[in-house]
Enzyme design. Sequence first.
Site, PDB file in Angstrom:
ATOM      1  N   ASP A   8       0.859  -1.177   0.000  1.00  0.00           N
ATOM      2  CA  ASP A   8       0.000   0.000   0.000  1.00  0.00           C
ATOM      3  C   ASP A   8       0.899   1.232   0.000  1.00  0.00           C
ATOM      4  O   ASP A   8       1.837   1.327   0.809  1.00  0.00           O
ATOM      5  CB  ASP A   8      -0.904   0.021   1.231  1.00  0.00           C
ATOM      6  CG  ASP A   8      -1.969  -1.056   1.189  1.00  0.00           C
ATOM      7  OD1 ASP A   8      -2.139  -1.685   0.126  1.00  0.00           O
ATOM      8  OD2 ASP A   8      -2.620  -1.275   2.230  1.00  0.00           O
ATOM      9  N   ASP A 130     -15.343  -5.001  -1.309  1.00  0.00           N
ATOM     10  CA  ASP A 130     -15.033  -4.951   0.120  1.00  0.00           C
ATOM     11  C   ASP A 130     -16.341  -5.133   0.871  1.00  0.00           C
ATOM     12  O   ASP A 130     -17.320  -4.404   0.610  1.00  0.00           O
ATOM     13  CB  ASP A 130     -14.400  -3.613   0.487  1.00  0.00           C
ATOM     14  CG  ASP A 130     -13.147  -3.331  -0.334  1.00  0.00           C
ATOM     15  OD1 ASP A 130     -12.409  -4.291  -0.628  1.00  0.00           O
ATOM     16  OD2 ASP A 130     -12.923  -2.156  -0.689  1.00  0.00           O
TER      17      ASP A 130
END
Length: 242
Positions: A8, A130
């Site tokens: 990330d 998600d």
Amino acid sequence: MILLPAIDLIGGRCVRLAQGDFARETNYSDDPAEALASFSDGGAVEAHLVDLDGARAREPRQHDLFIALANSTSLALQVAGGFRTVDQVRRVLDAGVARVVIGSLAIDDPDAFVRMIDQFGPDRLTLALDVRIEDGMPLVATHGWATGSGETLDTVLARHPSVRHLLVTDIARDGMLDGPNLPLMKAIVAAHPAVELQASGGVAVLDDLADLANAGAARAIVGKAIWERRFTVAEAVAHAHG
């Protein structure tokens, strides 16, 4: 099952967020190219990169970095964050990225996502969903998990039957090292056998990878456990292969 070590990125730095919360950031490295080289040395063949700045801004912020990294590694890169248009997707694919992840756009503008699949083919795009588990149902959240779509995972997938690569993150487990949601992953594989499932969220020990492989996941995305040195990439690759 293929292991995808995850990076990330915020401002070019390798970080991890707990449950997607930017206030709960841990900085691990300032050199993502070096990280990718270590993944490759450990036997990984793919990696997963997220432009967190782009995801938050809903437009590209670190796509130039994606391109530079794609040109610096032999790993097949799957990239996410800030993609909203066909031109943005084409730019990184043409530069050597293997797959682009599309998340909120597929909920907000499903026709645009369908056009992308038609343009680039189902092997070059990954649908990311998600989910929060509410009353036993996986409900899809969007826009950095801040917004509930009100739709179940199955409802979204029914709208996109041409999807081949599906990345599912259990939000409650992301970055928490609590173990993956195996019942959820097994249910998805059973209900959607034509989809290649990428399991994300919760991997903490090597046995979690073996469990995901046995559950039928095609890929496992692992971030924090690798960055926290719970195990090496080489160990993870071995367990992912079964």
